[in-house]
Enzyme design. Structure first.
Site, PDB file in Angstrom:
ATOM      1  N   CYS A 205       0.874  -1.182   0.000  1.00  0.00           N
ATOM      2  CA  CYS A 205       0.000   0.000   0.000  1.00  0.00           C
ATOM      3  C   CYS A 205       0.907   1.226   0.000  1.00  0.00           C
ATOM      4  O   CYS A 205       1.679   1.423   0.947  1.00  0.00           O
ATOM      5  CB  CYS A 205      -0.896  -0.010   1.239  1.00  0.00           C
ATOM      6  SG  CYS A 205      -1.981   1.416   1.289  1.00  0.00           S
TER       7      CYS A 205
ATOM      8  N   CYS B  12      -4.322   6.580  -4.879  1.00  0.00           N
ATOM      9  CA  CYS B  12      -3.947   5.171  -4.778  1.00  0.00           C
ATOM     10  C   CYS B  12      -2.558   4.949  -5.395  1.00  0.00           C
ATOM     11  O   CYS B  12      -2.400   4.923  -6.621  1.00  0.00           O
ATOM     12  CB  CYS B  12      -4.973   4.252  -5.449  1.00  0.00           C
ATOM     13  SG  CYS B  12      -4.666   2.523  -5.065  1.00  0.00           S
ATOM     14  N   GLY B  13      -1.572   4.775  -4.515  1.00  0.00           N
ATOM     15  CA  GLY B  13      -0.187   4.685  -5.003  1.00  0.00           C
ATOM     16  C   GLY B  13       0.125   3.402  -5.742  1.00  0.00           C
ATOM     17  O   GLY B  13       0.888   3.421  -6.726  1.00  0.00           O
TER      18      GLY B  13
END
Ligand code: PYC
Length: 332
Positions: free
Chosen positions: A102, A253-254
């Site tokens: 994440c 959202c990486g």
């Protein structure tokens, strides 16, 4: 850590304490458990994640689910690394299960470690995750750059029939999690349209499952990302990302941006080193670029900001019917 806080019918109740630090990255919350977690043994991070899932899933649920959390939270259990070159290890989880990696959470972890005075030398921290080693580097302007796991596209221009929405064109790519990246569509990508975007992404996941489409390693494609041009803000694109538990990502959202960068690069649209500005559905921004490592693998570097916004001790009282959070099992 256990304590004795309550007495019920002459019985002393053992209350477990968990210490957590909260942050948000572009609006998306991260909650890092820094003390009080269970002993997961001495295996790799992937093995310890299996132990957490199979024997101590209560921790995930107590930390991110209501009443302490919400569907939007990503939690992380801070662990000792098995890789001696790493400063820390981390296992990420959400309202429905466990994540591989994440990036917004890792930007949050970097500011959390800075808050605790525990980051690596010169603000550079090596972090072991179940899917590989990543790094975070705190920049002089306070932002954080995460060098992610190698990323790649596994399917290009997939034509997918989505119930209620018709055919869309999408790619499938890995950016630390598996993503369906949808560009050929007629959806309005705006904050006001979140309910429709959510329905679309859920229907797209159902189509993937029905047609047996998975990532190239057999992994479930559990994140869906819809892209549009960014109107009114300085960005290359605005996205909407649906996470596996049905909540949308407040940040760009990486891992999803990493998957997007891999697709752009593989299509010849993003040379190495060129910056891509990805806006979220809220308008919060990540800057990303790709570089090649010594093995020739594509490494996305994602830069964003996070803020520590809470420091708490959670009390887990076994007499509380929702001690481990609200889950399908606690509803009668
Ligand atoms: O930033 O990689 C990310 C992420 C995954 C799920 C929610 N955020």
């Amino acid at each position: 850590m256990a304590g004795t806080l309550g007495v019920v019918a002459d019985e002393v109740v053992d209350v477990r304490r968990l210490q957590v630090i909260d942050s948000h990255t572009g609006g998306e919350p991260t909650r890092i458990v820094i003390d009080g977690g269970p002993n997961l043994g001495a295996g790799t991070l992937a093995e310890r994640r299996d132990v957490l899932r199979e024997e101590h899933d209560w921790l995930r649920s107590a930390v991110v689910n209501e009443p302490r959390g919400s569907d939007a939270f990503v939690g992380g259990l801070l662990c000792a690394p098995t890789d001696a070159t790493c400063d820390v290890g981390i296992i990420y989880f959400n309202n429905t299960g466990y994540l591989n990696m994440c990036v917004h959470g890792t930007i949050g972890l970097a500011v959390t470690l800075d808050w605790l005075g525990r980051e690596g030398k010169d603000g550079l921290t090596r972090i072991e995750t179940p899917v590989g080693v990543v790094t975070s580097k705190r920049l002089v302007d306070g932002r954080v750059t995460v060098a992610n796991v190698p990323s790649y596209r596994s399917l290009k221009d997939l034509r997918l029939q989505v119930d209620g929405f018709g055919e869309v064109v999408a790619d499938v790519a890995w950016g630390g999690n598996w993503f369906l990246l949808v560009q050929g569509h007629t959806l309005e990508v705006s904050y006001a349209n979140i309910p429709t975007l959510t329905r679309f992404c859920q229907a797209a996941r159902d189509s993937l499952e029905r047609e047996g489409i998975r990532g190239s390693d057999g992994g479930e494609i559990d994140h869906v990302e819809v892209f549009a041009s960014a109107e009114g803000i300085e960005a290359d694109s605005r996205n909407f990302v649906l996470c596996p538990g049905g909540a949308y990502d407040r940040s760009p959202c990486g891992t999803g941006t990493s998957a997007k960068l891999a697709c752009l690069h593989e299509s010849g649209l993003l040379p190495e080193g060129q910056v891509w500005r990805q806006a979220s559905i809220l308008g919060s921004l990540f800057e990303g670029k790709v570089v090649r490592d010594e093995q020739g693998q594509l490494i996305p570097q994602i830069t964003g900001s996070a803020f520590v916004n809470g420091e708490s001790t959670f009390l887990l009282n076994p007499n509380d019917p929702f001690c481990d959070g609200i889950t399908p099992k606690t509803v009668c």
